[in-house]
Design a protein around this motif. Structure first.
Motif, mmCIF file in Angstrom:
data_model
loop_
_atom_site.group_PDB
_atom_site.id
_atom_site.type_symbol
_atom_site.label_atom_id
_atom_site.label_comp_id
_atom_site.label_asym_id
_atom_site.label_seq_id
_atom_site.Cartn_x
_atom_site.Cartn_y
_atom_site.Cartn_z
ATOM 1 N N GLY A 42 -4.453 -14.151 8.806
ATOM 2 C CA GLY A 42 -4.166 -14.558 7.429
ATOM 3 C C GLY A 42 -3.700 -15.991 7.374
ATOM 4 O O GLY A 42 -4.072 -16.768 6.491
ATOM 5 N N ARG A 46 -5.442 -19.120 5.568
ATOM 6 C CA ARG A 46 -4.759 -19.914 4.561
ATOM 7 C C ARG A 46 -4.935 -21.401 4.837
ATOM 8 O O ARG A 46 -5.251 -22.188 3.951
ATOM 9 N N ASN B 98 -6.085 -5.114 -7.011
ATOM 10 C CA ASN B 98 -6.487 -4.954 -5.613
ATOM 11 C C ASN B 98 -6.540 -3.485 -5.216
ATOM 12 O O ASN B 98 -7.466 -3.038 -4.547
ATOM 13 N N THR B 116 -9.788 -14.745 -10.557
ATOM 14 C CA THR B 116 -8.641 -15.234 -9.798
ATOM 15 C C THR B 116 -8.356 -16.695 -10.154
ATOM 16 O O THR B 116 -7.203 -17.103 -10.226
ATOM 17 N N ARG B 174 -8.308 -18.018 -2.293
ATOM 18 C CA ARG B 174 -7.733 -17.180 -1.247
ATOM 19 C C ARG B 174 -7.804 -15.694 -1.627
ATOM 20 O O ARG B 174 -8.228 -14.854 -0.836
ATOM 21 N N LEU B 175 -7.387 -15.390 -2.839
ATOM 22 C CA LEU B 175 -7.401 -13.999 -3.289
ATOM 23 C C LEU B 175 -8.826 -13.484 -3.394
ATOM 24 O O LEU B 175 -9.166 -12.414 -2.882
ATOM 25 N N ASN B 178 -10.546 -13.030 0.135
ATOM 26 C CA ASN B 178 -10.035 -11.881 0.882
ATOM 27 C C ASN B 178 -10.572 -10.573 0.331
ATOM 28 O O ASN B 178 -10.968 -9.682 1.091
ATOM 29 N N ILE B 225 -4.304 -5.604 3.222
ATOM 30 C CA ILE B 225 -4.690 -6.891 2.654
ATOM 31 C C ILE B 225 -4.493 -6.889 1.141
ATOM 32 O O ILE B 225 -4.060 -7.883 0.557
ATOM 33 N N GLN B 229 -2.192 -9.759 -0.205
ATOM 34 C CA GLN B 229 -2.729 -10.831 -1.042
ATOM 35 C C GLN B 229 -2.030 -10.893 -2.396
ATOM 36 O O GLN B 229 -1.851 -11.977 -2.943
#
Lengths: 102, 248
Positions: A42, A46, B98, B116, B174-175, B178, B225, B229
């Motif tokens: 993770g 990032r 999520n 997002t 990022r969200l 993932n 996750i 997240q």
């Protein structure tokens, strides 16, 4: 024989008590963020996102400026480099905030 | 064989048009509404008893509250408390989005970058407005590091500006990434099992054991996750808020 209901404490009173308790807790525990919940993957993800996004925003901004001013490709060239610098700056800040536990 | 990308397709359920703009009620909107209803129901029903010693549901609601309140206190400080309702709503919305996506046959609205990115933009614009409201034009100092020679402004200001503008994008990407990647992996691995069974009949169960075991592990990971997240999205919002209030 009549039972007198005790006066309920006023909200302001309660608030003051809560604030005091919270302040006491803060000073007692030193209040540190729970660390170590992050996974290595993770973290890597990032950092990678930070770098790519900086470049993307820089290049996009340059492209938009070029379109508006019809100066292709100069703004995009300059802003791509600035974006790359911003990406590295993002990564640096992310890494710094991790190591100091900010 | 089903396409692993198929699950992200937006399907209009109630077609609606305002002028030339398509504002149909889609499956994405449906699950946002479901998330909203579930959150409201969960929070109101669980604390309805107002027990001093909380039951299971009330404990869960209190844990959520404590978690977000602690996050704000640690990352924003005392001044952050008045932004609690917003941060808490954000956290619950992303979390439920999520988690809803982990139920088979549902739609994961956080797997669309526009969703997002819109959430991240709200945070970004809000934080910028708060920064300017608190510090006025002094907030522009954000874009020029303290103590740097004035001559370097020509390079430093654009870099800082790009770095600042990249925040909503990195938050949204990022969200989105993932969630999307996780769901594609789930679908692809599950597709192996379907392919084995389809091509080998009952015998296909034997080679399916490996992907099935893998799928079990991935599913657990995906739940992790989904939680992580939602946490990361919220904590980064908190950090941005902290920067706007205190300026670094």
């Amino acid at each position: 024989m009549t039972y007198q209901e005790p006066e309920p404490p006023s909200l302001a009173d309660l608030g003051a008590k809560l604030d005091a308790a919270r302040a006491r807790e803060d000073t007692e525990t030193g209040r540190t963020r729970p660390e170590g919940a992050r996974s290595g993957a993770g973290l890597g993800f990032r950092i990678a996102v930070e770098l790519v996004v900086g470049i993307a925003v820089g290049a996009g901004l340059g492209y938009a400026l070029d379109r508006a001013l019809q100066s292709r490709p100069w703004f995009m060239l300059v802003f791509f480099c600035l974006g790359a610098a911003a990406g590295v700056l993002n990564v640096y800040r992310a890494a710094k905030s991790l190591s100091t536990g900010e | 064989m089903s396409n692993p990308i198929e699950q992200f397709k937006i399907k209009p359920l109630v077609p609606l048009h305002i002028g030339s703009v398509d504002v149909s009620f889609t499956n994405s909107a449906l699950f946002m509404a479901v998330a909203f209803v579930l959150i409201t129901a969960f929070l109101t029903l669980s604390v309805r008893g107002r027990a001093l010693v909380p039951g299971r549901w009330q404990s869960l609601a209190e844990v959520m509250y404590e978690f977000v309140a602690g996050m704000i206190r640690d990352n924003v400080g005392k001044e952050g408390r008045k932004y609690f309702p917003f941060i808490f709503s954000l956290f619950m919305f992303v979390l439920f989005g999520n988690l809803l996506g982990m139920i088979p046959y549902t739609f994961t609205f956080t797997s669309h970058i526009i969703v997002t990115f819109a959430l991240a933009s709200v945070v970004f614009i809000g934080v910028t407005v708060i920064g300017f409201a608190r510090h006025g034009t002094h907030y522009l100092r954000m874009f020029f590091p303290h103590g740097a020679p004035l001559a370097t402004a020509l390079i430093l200001v654009p870099i800082e500006l790009i770095s600042y503008l990249s925040r909503p994008l990195s938050l949204g990407v990022r969200l989105f990434a993932n969630m999307t990647v996780g769901h594609i992996i789930l679908k692809v691995v599950a597709g192996f099992i379907a392919a084995f069974i389809a091509s080998m009949g009952v015998l296909g169960i034997l080679p399916s054991i490996l992907p099935a075991a893998f799928l079990g592990g991935i599913t657990v990971l995906e739940f992790g996750i989904a939680l992580l997240q939602a946490y990361v999205f919220t904590i980064l919002s908190c950090i941005y808020l902290h920067d706007a209030i205190h300026m670094h």
